[in-house]
Motif scaffolding. Structure first.
Motif, mmCIF file in Angstrom:
data_model
loop_
_atom_site.group_PDB
_atom_site.id
_atom_site.type_symbol
_atom_site.label_atom_id
_atom_site.label_comp_id
_atom_site.label_asym_id
_atom_site.label_seq_id
_atom_site.Cartn_x
_atom_site.Cartn_y
_atom_site.Cartn_z
ATOM 1 N N TRP A 138 8.668 -3.829 -13.357
ATOM 2 C CA TRP A 138 8.845 -2.405 -13.075
ATOM 3 C C TRP A 138 7.602 -1.830 -12.399
ATOM 4 O O TRP A 138 7.702 -0.919 -11.565
ATOM 5 N N ALA A 139 6.433 -2.359 -12.729
ATOM 6 C CA ALA A 139 5.208 -1.900 -12.074
ATOM 7 C C ALA A 139 5.233 -2.248 -10.585
ATOM 8 O O ALA A 139 4.807 -1.445 -9.743
ATOM 9 N N ILE A 140 5.750 -3.430 -10.248
ATOM 10 C CA ILE A 140 5.870 -3.817 -8.839
ATOM 11 C C ILE A 140 6.826 -2.874 -8.116
ATOM 12 O O ILE A 140 6.572 -2.447 -6.975
ATOM 13 N N ILE A 141 7.935 -2.534 -8.766
ATOM 14 C CA ILE A 141 8.908 -1.624 -8.149
ATOM 15 C C ILE A 141 8.279 -0.250 -7.901
ATOM 16 O O ILE A 141 8.422 0.329 -6.815
ATOM 17 N N LEU A 142 7.569 0.271 -8.905
ATOM 18 C CA LEU A 142 6.937 1.581 -8.743
ATOM 19 C C LEU A 142 5.852 1.548 -7.665
ATOM 20 O O LEU A 142 5.714 2.503 -6.883
ATOM 21 N N LEU A 143 5.073 0.455 -7.614
ATOM 22 C CA LEU A 143 4.056 0.336 -6.575
ATOM 23 C C LEU A 143 4.703 0.299 -5.188
ATOM 24 O O LEU A 143 4.185 0.892 -4.233
ATOM 25 N N THR A 144 5.840 -0.381 -5.073
ATOM 26 C CA THR A 144 6.555 -0.433 -3.796
ATOM 27 C C THR A 144 6.995 0.952 -3.365
ATOM 28 O O THR A 144 6.898 1.315 -2.180
ATOM 29 N N VAL A 145 7.492 1.743 -4.322
ATOM 30 C CA VAL A 145 7.910 3.113 -4.007
ATOM 31 C C VAL A 145 6.711 3.922 -3.509
ATOM 32 O O VAL A 145 6.795 4.642 -2.501
ATOM 33 N N ILE A 146 5.575 3.793 -4.192
ATOM 34 C CA ILE A 146 4.378 4.542 -3.805
ATOM 35 C C ILE A 146 3.936 4.158 -2.393
ATOM 36 O O ILE A 146 3.622 5.023 -1.557
ATOM 37 N N ILE A 147 3.910 2.860 -2.102
ATOM 38 C CA ILE A 147 3.484 2.398 -0.778
ATOM 39 C C ILE A 147 4.405 2.948 0.306
ATOM 40 O O ILE A 147 3.940 3.421 1.359
ATOM 41 N N ASN A 148 5.711 2.922 0.070
ATOM 42 C CA ASN A 148 6.648 3.398 1.083
ATOM 43 C C ASN A 148 6.595 4.905 1.270
ATOM 44 O O ASN A 148 6.799 5.404 2.378
ATOM 45 N N VAL A 149 6.299 5.626 0.205
ATOM 46 C CA VAL A 149 6.123 7.077 0.344
ATOM 47 C C VAL A 149 4.877 7.374 1.180
ATOM 48 O O VAL A 149 4.880 8.265 2.035
ATOM 49 N N VAL A 150 3.807 6.613 0.937
ATOM 50 C CA VAL A 150 2.575 6.801 1.711
ATOM 51 C C VAL A 150 2.801 6.477 3.175
ATOM 52 O O VAL A 150 2.248 7.133 4.074
ATOM 53 N N LEU A 151 3.632 5.466 3.477
ATOM 54 C CA LEU A 151 3.887 5.049 4.854
ATOM 55 C C LEU A 151 4.921 5.912 5.558
ATOM 56 O O LEU A 151 5.095 5.778 6.782
ATOM 57 N N LEU A 152 5.624 6.776 4.840
ATOM 58 C CA LEU A 152 6.682 7.593 5.443
ATOM 59 C C LEU A 152 6.176 8.425 6.623
ATOM 60 O O LEU A 152 6.832 8.462 7.673
ATOM 61 N N PRO A 153 5.030 9.119 6.517
ATOM 62 C CA PRO A 153 4.542 9.875 7.681
ATOM 63 C C PRO A 153 4.311 8.985 8.905
ATOM 64 O O PRO A 153 4.561 9.410 10.041
ATOM 65 N N LEU A 154 3.836 7.746 8.676
ATOM 66 C CA LEU A 154 3.630 6.837 9.802
ATOM 67 C C LEU A 154 4.954 6.471 10.458
ATOM 68 O O LEU A 154 5.046 6.365 11.690
ATOM 69 N N ARG A 155 5.975 6.268 9.662
ATOM 70 C CA ARG A 155 7.289 5.935 10.221
ATOM 71 C C ARG A 155 7.857 7.116 11.009
ATOM 72 O O ARG A 155 8.474 6.933 12.059
ATOM 73 N N TYR A 156 7.640 8.301 10.494
ATOM 74 C CA TYR A 156 8.124 9.486 11.202
ATOM 75 C C TYR A 156 7.361 9.659 12.517
ATOM 76 O O TYR A 156 7.961 9.981 13.563
ATOM 77 N N THR A 157 6.048 9.429 12.479
ATOM 78 C CA THR A 157 5.244 9.502 13.704
ATOM 79 C C THR A 157 5.692 8.452 14.712
ATOM 80 O O THR A 157 5.750 8.718 15.924
ATOM 81 N N SER A 158 6.012 7.258 14.222
ATOM 82 C CA SER A 158 6.494 6.195 15.091
ATOM 83 C C SER A 158 7.804 6.593 15.754
ATOM 84 O O SER A 158 8.026 6.323 16.945
#
Length: 631
Positions: free
Chosen positions: A419-439
């Motif tokens: 579950w910690a891996i799943i939560l870390l994955t969510v955090i990483i993807n939320v952090v990367l969301l602005p980059l994806r939108y910029t892309s």
């Protein structure tokens, strides 16, 4: 000069996107295979009555004669003999370990780490029985005289106590015969470290006798485990790690040493001298052969080198034999390396701490040498360690926050790490969301100016890359993009960030003992491959969906089809073969990307991109038919 194109632009630029992604995936596969290839080239019974002390000048019957050689042996005055009449054992334990000493050699025959288990579910014994029988037991004495070393290992010492001792405690062993006197004293506390104080006297003068951990660890149950063995040293604050292929048996390294020892993938034995300036280390590299049935996932390249993924597991009753004189293991037998180390003081009087335990960051951080350095450098997070270590620190913090009360962090038997891996994955993807939108915005800008780019190319009639006009055309295209305020590399940023994250996460999962044997539903070990291959299948399916939902306007259909299959196959290979924790991270990340992309496709940016894609597709088809954008 080669043409630079935005990966998300239509036509040639859109094609470049797929080519860039394809090149990055090929590079990722190449780096992984290359690194592995490089590494393969550089591959309780009741205690007997207390021992009786025999006062005699005769040498013990269980060992070769002790003393000097030549004239010295004949003229040296013998010392009163101190030796036990029978073998006995002493067990010392605290909450972390249970150590069994034998008075034969005053050495360790079993070193149980209570918080860890082997692959069969039994308490983990750090002593590798097969190697110990051949090369010596832990805390034996290593001298530069093989005959004396053997004699000291077989002699019956007189222990200060037998039976069971509870730390804090002290245990000493004494022995004397001929002109040799030996005293070994060990002190125990509540940590993973013990203190050793040893001295060997010949004719009353100390001789070089190093405290040794002769070979291997009890957790080395796979070929990968043996291949991970290394000699670790720290001198003047600088740590070094020598792979087993580079270690010479019997080689002496001169100090000063902050600490030194041997480790494998998850555990270590490290010597921390009280006097670093006068400490010396002997490296021990031995080999034994054993019969091993190798599965299709692993390839044997030679009797002593290997390359591949997960390997067959050795059993506790595995039979080991010495390597033949010609150094070549017979057909059907596999040669395995057993690394060891020994440390002593040049004065002959050795005083030091000995750490035997897990390579867990919180444990290693609490142990400091006399110079103030910790043992944290024992955990090597690889080439992308600058990313991998922070990832693990965050992952560990999440685990501690969600772990059930009373669970053991070092040997998780709950599902908290998954579950910690799943939560870390969510955090990483939320952090990367602005980059994806910029892309996405960058890709849209490139689509808007694509007609101007096409006009420039038409003016030059699309010259070949070797044509001098190609450089002029590329310069004009780049200037045009700059004038329009378009960054041609903007669409690559998410991919360039994801690849190092992915590789760092993969490396981290296989280096931290905290994830060893961490269960998650049907997964018995998040650091090992999924035995049922459920996650790799989910991974491939989700990768197809990612390709489906990600806009690729103007991309050649053949290249789009190739990428739609290439990306899932590459991800499937990694998750099929390696740590299931990586498959969990990757699959969850895919589903998050699908949800994010589906939401972005409904924004004004997404709608405009689909309209441009539909219009270009209509013009390319040469008819008025409008192609609906995929949803």
């Amino acid at each position: 000069m080669a043409e630079f194109k935005n990966p998300n632009q239509a036509g040639g630029a859109g094609t470049q996107d797929n080519r860039s992604l394809l090149v990055m995936m090929i590079v990722l596969v190449g780096v992984t295979v290359g690194i592995q290839y490089y590494k393969s080239k550089h591959p309780d019974a009741p205690p007997p009555p207390a021992a009786q002390v025999a006062q005699t000048t005769a040498a013990p019957q269980t060992a070769p004669p002790l003393g000097g050689t030549g004239t010295q042996a004949a003229t040296a005055a013998p010392v009163p003999a101190i030796q036990a009449a029978a073998e006995s054992t002493t067990v010392v334990e605290n909450e972390l370990y249970r150590i069994t000493f034998s008075n034969r050699g005053g050495q360790v025959t079993s070193w149980i780490l209570k918080k860890y288990r082997d692959n069969d579910g039994n308490p983990l014994d750090m002593v590798h029985e097969g190697a110990a029988k051949q090369f010596g037991y832990p805390l034996s004495l290593y001298t530069y005289d093989p005959t004396l070393t053997k004699s000291l290992a077989n002699a019956l010492y007189v222990p200060s106590a037998t039976g069971d001792l509870q730390a804090p405690a002290s245990l000493s062993f004494k022995f004397a015969a001929g002109n040799v006197t030996v005293e070994k004293t060990f002190t125990f506390d509540a940590t993973y470290t013990i203190h050793a104080d040893t001295v060997v006297l010949r004719d009353g003068a100390p001789i070089r006798a190093l405290v040794a951990w002769p070979g291997g660890f009890g957790d080395e149950e796979t070929l990968q485990g043996f291949a991970a063995a290394q000699i670790d040293t720290s001198q003047n604050g600088k740590d070094e790690h020598e792979a087993f292929k580079k270690v010479s048996g019997g080689n002496t390294l001169n100090g000063p040493f902050d600490w030194a020892g041997v480790s494998d993938q998850y555990f270590a034995t490290i010597f921390l001298p009280d006097a670093p300036q006068t400490a010396t280390v002997a490296t021990l590299h031995n080999q034994l052969m054993t019969e091993l049935k190798v599965g299709s996932k692993f390839s044997i390249l030679s009797p002593s080198t290997w390359f591949g993924g997960s390997a067959s597991t050795l059993t506790r009753n595995q039979a080991f034999a010495p390597i033949p004189a010609d150094g070549v293991a017979p057909k059907g037998m596999t040669s395995l390396p057993f690394l060891g180390a020994a440390m002593g003081d040049v004065s002959g009087h050795t005083q030091m701490r000995v750490f035997v335990g897990p390579k867990a960051l919180d444990v290693l951080g609490a142990i400091r040498s006399t110079t103030g350095d910790t043992l944290k450098p024992l955990v090597d997070f690889g080439f992308f360690g600058v990313i991998g270590k922070p990832l693990f620190i965050v992952l560990s913090w999440i685990h501690k926050a969600i772990a059930p009360v009373g669970s053991v962090a070092l040997t998780p038997r709950d599902r908290s790490w998954g579950w910690a891996i799943i939560l870390l994955t969510v955090i990483i993807n939320v952090v990367l969301l602005p980059l994806r939108y910029t892309s996405m915005k960058s890709a849209l800008k490139m689509q808007r100016i694509q007609p101007g780019v096409d006009a420039i190319k038409a003016k030059y009639k699309n010259p070949k890359p070797t044509d001098p006009k190609a450089a002029q055309m590329n310069a004009e295209v780049m200037q045009y993009q700059k004038d329009q305020g378009v960054n041609m590399f903007g669409g690559c940023i998410p991919s360039l960030v994801q690849l190092p994250l992915l590789y760092a996460f993969f490396t981290m999962l296989t280096r931290v003992v905290e994830l060893r044997q961490a269960h998650f539903y049907w997964l018995p070990d998040l650091s090992a491959a999924d035995p049922w291959h459920i996650l790799p299948i989910v991974m491939v399916a989700s990768s197809f969906l990612v390709q489906f939902y990600t806009p690729s306007p103007g991309v050649d259909p053949q290249q789009q089809k190739m990428m739609a299959f290439m990306m899932p196959l590459v991800s499937g290979y990694f998750t099929w073969t390696y740590a299931s924790g990586l498959a969990l991270y990757w699959a969850v990340g895919n589903f998050i990307m699908i949800a994010q992309q589906a939401a972005m496709n409904k924004t004004s940016l997404g709608k405009e991109m689909r309209q441009i894609a539909a219009e270009r597709a209509r013009r390319k088809a040469g008819g008025p038919k409008t192609i609906q954008a995929r949803r």
